[in-house]
Design an enzyme around this catalytic site. Structure first.
Site, short mmCIF file in Angstrom:
data_model
loop_
_atom_site.label_atom_id
_atom_site.label_comp_id
_atom_site.label_asym_id
_atom_site.label_seq_id
_atom_site.Cartn_x
_atom_site.Cartn_y
_atom_site.Cartn_z
N PHE A 27 0.84 -1.39 -0.25
CA PHE A 27 -0.04 0.14 0.22
C PHE A 27 0.76 1.20 0.12
O PHE A 27 0.75 2.07 -1.08
CB PHE A 27 -0.82 0.12 1.19
CG PHE A 27 -1.59 1.19 1.61
CD1 PHE A 27 -2.45 2.12 0.65
CD2 PHE A 27 -1.60 1.74 2.97
CE1 PHE A 27 -2.79 3.33 0.88
CE2 PHE A 27 -2.12 2.98 3.27
CZ PHE A 27 -2.88 3.58 2.13
N ALA A 80 9.11 -2.30 3.09
CA ALA A 80 8.68 -3.52 3.39
C ALA A 80 8.41 -4.19 4.79
O ALA A 80 9.54 -3.78 5.59
CB ALA A 80 9.57 -4.63 2.81
N ALA A 81 7.38 -4.51 5.23
CA ALA A 81 7.04 -4.85 6.83
C ALA A 81 5.70 -5.47 6.73
O ALA A 81 4.85 -5.28 6.10
CB ALA A 81 7.22 -3.72 7.59
N TYR A 109 5.06 -5.67 17.13
CA TYR A 109 4.91 -4.96 16.11
C TYR A 109 5.94 -3.59 16.22
O TYR A 109 6.58 -3.33 15.56
CB TYR A 109 3.70 -4.68 15.45
CG TYR A 109 3.76 -3.53 14.25
CD1 TYR A 109 4.08 -3.79 13.15
CD2 TYR A 109 3.33 -2.22 14.84
CE1 TYR A 109 4.26 -2.78 12.34
CE2 TYR A 109 3.41 -1.18 13.64
CZ TYR A 109 3.91 -1.51 12.50
OH TYR A 109 3.96 -0.45 11.63
N LYS A 115 9.62 -2.50 14.67
CA LYS A 115 10.09 -1.34 14.07
C LYS A 115 11.06 -0.40 14.59
O LYS A 115 12.00 0.13 13.96
CB LYS A 115 8.44 -0.70 13.67
CG LYS A 115 7.68 -1.12 12.71
CD LYS A 115 8.00 -1.41 11.43
CE LYS A 115 8.54 -0.15 10.71
NZ LYS A 115 8.61 -0.65 9.23
N ASN A 142 -0.98 7.28 11.45
CA ASN A 142 -1.98 6.39 10.75
C ASN A 142 -2.47 7.06 9.46
O ASN A 142 -2.94 7.73 9.20
CB ASN A 142 -3.50 6.71 11.70
CG ASN A 142 -3.13 5.98 12.83
OD1 ASN A 142 -2.34 6.29 13.76
ND2 ASN A 142 -3.79 4.63 13.33
N VAL A 168 -8.39 1.77 10.44
CA VAL A 168 -9.98 1.88 10.79
C VAL A 168 -10.69 2.84 9.78
O VAL A 168 -11.89 2.59 9.42
CB VAL A 168 -9.89 2.80 12.33
CG1 VAL A 168 -9.24 4.32 11.99
CG2 VAL A 168 -11.38 3.01 12.73
N ILE A 221 -17.28 0.87 16.38
CA ILE A 221 -16.27 1.60 16.95
C ILE A 221 -15.68 0.47 18.25
O ILE A 221 -16.71 -0.10 19.08
CB ILE A 221 -16.56 2.76 17.77
CG1 ILE A 221 -16.86 3.93 16.55
CG2 ILE A 221 -15.72 3.41 18.78
CD1 ILE A 221 -17.53 5.16 17.04
N PHE A 222 -14.42 0.22 18.35
CA PHE A 222 -14.03 -0.54 19.75
C PHE A 222 -13.69 0.33 20.70
O PHE A 222 -12.88 1.41 20.59
CB PHE A 222 -12.74 -1.06 19.21
CG PHE A 222 -12.67 -2.11 17.86
CD1 PHE A 222 -13.95 -2.77 17.78
CD2 PHE A 222 -11.59 -2.27 16.99
CE1 PHE A 222 -13.99 -3.57 16.52
CE2 PHE A 222 -11.76 -2.82 15.90
CZ PHE A 222 -13.03 -3.67 15.68
C1 UD1 Z 1 -1.93 1.85 12.85
C2 UD1 Z 1 -1.47 1.00 11.94
C3 UD1 Z 1 0.00 0.75 12.19
C4 UD1 Z 1 0.77 1.89 12.46
C5 UD1 Z 1 0.04 2.93 13.42
C6 UD1 Z 1 0.99 4.16 13.58
C7 UD1 Z 1 -2.91 -0.36 10.43
C8 UD1 Z 1 -3.56 -1.52 10.28
N1 UD1 Z 1 -2.17 0.01 11.66
O1 UD1 Z 1 -2.31 1.22 14.12
O2 UD1 Z 1 0.58 -0.06 10.99
O3 UD1 Z 1 2.11 1.72 12.79
O4 UD1 Z 1 -1.09 2.97 13.23
O5 UD1 Z 1 0.35 4.96 14.42
O6 UD1 Z 1 -3.16 0.56 9.95
N2 UD1 Z 1 -10.98 1.01 15.41
C9 UD1 Z 1 -12.29 0.78 15.53
N3 UD1 Z 1 -12.94 0.13 14.90
C10 UD1 Z 1 -12.29 -0.54 13.60
C11 UD1 Z 1 -11.17 -0.72 13.60
C12 UD1 Z 1 -10.16 0.08 14.42
O7 UD1 Z 1 -12.94 1.54 16.46
O8 UD1 Z 1 -13.20 -1.15 12.84
C13 UD1 Z 1 -10.28 1.52 16.43
C14 UD1 Z 1 -9.07 0.79 17.19
O9 UD1 Z 1 -9.63 0.21 18.32
C15 UD1 Z 1 -7.94 1.92 17.34
C16 UD1 Z 1 -8.15 3.06 16.05
O10 UD1 Z 1 -9.64 2.78 15.52
O11 UD1 Z 1 -8.31 2.61 18.63
C17 UD1 Z 1 -7.02 2.99 15.10
O12 UD1 Z 1 -7.00 1.71 14.91
P1 UD1 Z 1 -6.15 1.22 13.39
O13 UD1 Z 1 -6.75 1.80 12.17
O14 UD1 Z 1 -6.22 -0.47 13.39
O15 UD1 Z 1 -4.82 1.66 13.71
P2 UD1 Z 1 -3.41 1.73 15.11
O16 UD1 Z 1 -3.84 0.56 16.08
O17 UD1 Z 1 -3.54 3.21 15.64
#
Ligand code: UD1
Length: 290
Positions: A12, A70-71, A136, A140, A161, A174, A190-191
């Site tokens: 990506f 790459a990761a 993870y 890094k 993000n 997310v 939302i988690f």
């Molecule tokens: C992300 C990256 C990670 C990067 C980091 C840098 C991804 C998968 N992960 O982690 O590689 O190193 O940012 O800051 O891109 N959430 C919801 N509902 C959902 C999915 C997520 O509420 O359906 C919430 C999660 O609980 C979290 C937030 O959204 O609190 C962000 O989650 P996510 O997008 O997975 O990213 P990070 O864990 O911040």
């Protein structure tokens, strides 16, 4: 002509960087194992050549600049497969950095805000302590440290993000998850309470940042974010508004190991003459038709 190798170049983030640099006139080659590649078509459209190589076993093509993107990127998965994360992210970076140093190449290591762990203060600047909360994040960070040991011509880009076209599949953030549901007419899940915040940066702004460091030969550690904290609840509202989703947001239990807040202090990146250009709402709107 400056030759650039982008590892993870069919992924990506890597594919956006590879295409952007190619459009600026660099002689770019994407290097990828194709294990989790999602940006293959973007490379093809832009005519960027791809070398299929798995850096755990194969060597890096010769280049003047190496962008190491790459990761494995999934925090949750890293708890299940810590060895694979340390190997693929940290140990491979040792190999890439050594080869870059031997060839006198400028290495740009695509790192992550995950190296900081739970913030001790906000916004997070580059001097913030690094105490990753997941295998993870540790993988890094070790990548950064071994690269620093092996080469002086090093740029570390700590991405916050990242979102944008081409983020897909199980390993997506997310925004992609919310949009995938919105396209089926479903409200976001939302988690936790949704009060957690993140700093969302468009992948094209990331590619522009990398281009600036290549052009200027800028070394050192840089946060790459927008400096704007957005709560997950606010993000859900914006996505629902843009996609005209009826109904209410669903809530699910908080994700274990999640950090609460994350937002970048970006004056160091600003000092290179870079600044993010894509506002979150605009970036989200651009994803509607994709
Ligand atoms: C992300 C990256 C990670 C990067 C980091 C840098 C991804 C998968 N992960 O982690 O590689 O190193 O940012 O800051 O891109 N959430 C919801 N509902 C959902 C999915 C997520 O509420 O359906 C919430 C999660 O609980 C979290 C937030 O959204 O609190 C962000 O989650 P996510 O997008 O997975 O990213 P990070 O864990 O911040």
């Amino acid at each position: 002509m400056v030759r650039v190798a982008v590892t993870g170049g069919a992924g990506f983030i890597g594919s956006h960087i590879a295409v952007h640099l190619a459009r600026l006139g660099y002689r770019v080659v994407a290097v990828d194992s194709l294990e989790r590649a999602t940006g293959f078509e973007r490379l093809e459209e832009a005519g960027v050549p791809l070398v299929r190589a798995d850096l755990r076993h194969d060597d890096l093509p010769d280049a003047d600049v190496v962008v190491h993107a790459a990761a494995y990127i999934d925090v949750a998965e890293s708890w299940e497969r810590p060895y694979e994360y340390m190997w693929n992210n940290a140990a491979v970076t040792a190999k890439v950095a050594k080869r870059a140093a031997e060839r006198g190449a400028h290495l740009i290591y695509i790192s992550s805000a995950a190296v900081y762990g739970e913030p001790e203060y906000l916004p997070i600047d580059e001097r913030h302590p690094t105490k990753p909360k997941s295998p993870y994040g540790l993988s890094k960070l070790v990548g950064e440290q071994i690269a620093e040991m092996l080469t002086k011509k090093l740029t570390v880009a700590r991405l916050f993000n990242v979102y944008g076209p081409g983020q897909s599949g199980p390993y997506s953030g997310v925004i992609t998850k919310f949009i995938q549901r919105a396209k089926q007419g479903k409200p976001p899940v939302i988690f936790g309470d949704g009060e957690q915040t993140r700093d969302f940066i468009h992948v094209e702004d990331v590619a522009r940042f990398v281009a600036v460091t290549v052009e200027k030969g800028a070394t050192g550690v840089y946060n790459v974010g927008t400096g704007i904290a957005v709560s997950i609840r606010k993000l859900a509202d914006i996505v629902m508004k843009i996609f005209k989703i009826e109904g209410t947001v669903r809530y699910a239990p908080p994700r274990p190991g999640d950090i609460k807040h994350s937002v970048a202090e970006i004056s160091r990146a600003f000092s290179l003459g870079w600044k993010p250009q894509i506002a979150l709402e605009d970036g989200l709107r651009k994803l509607i038709d994709i």
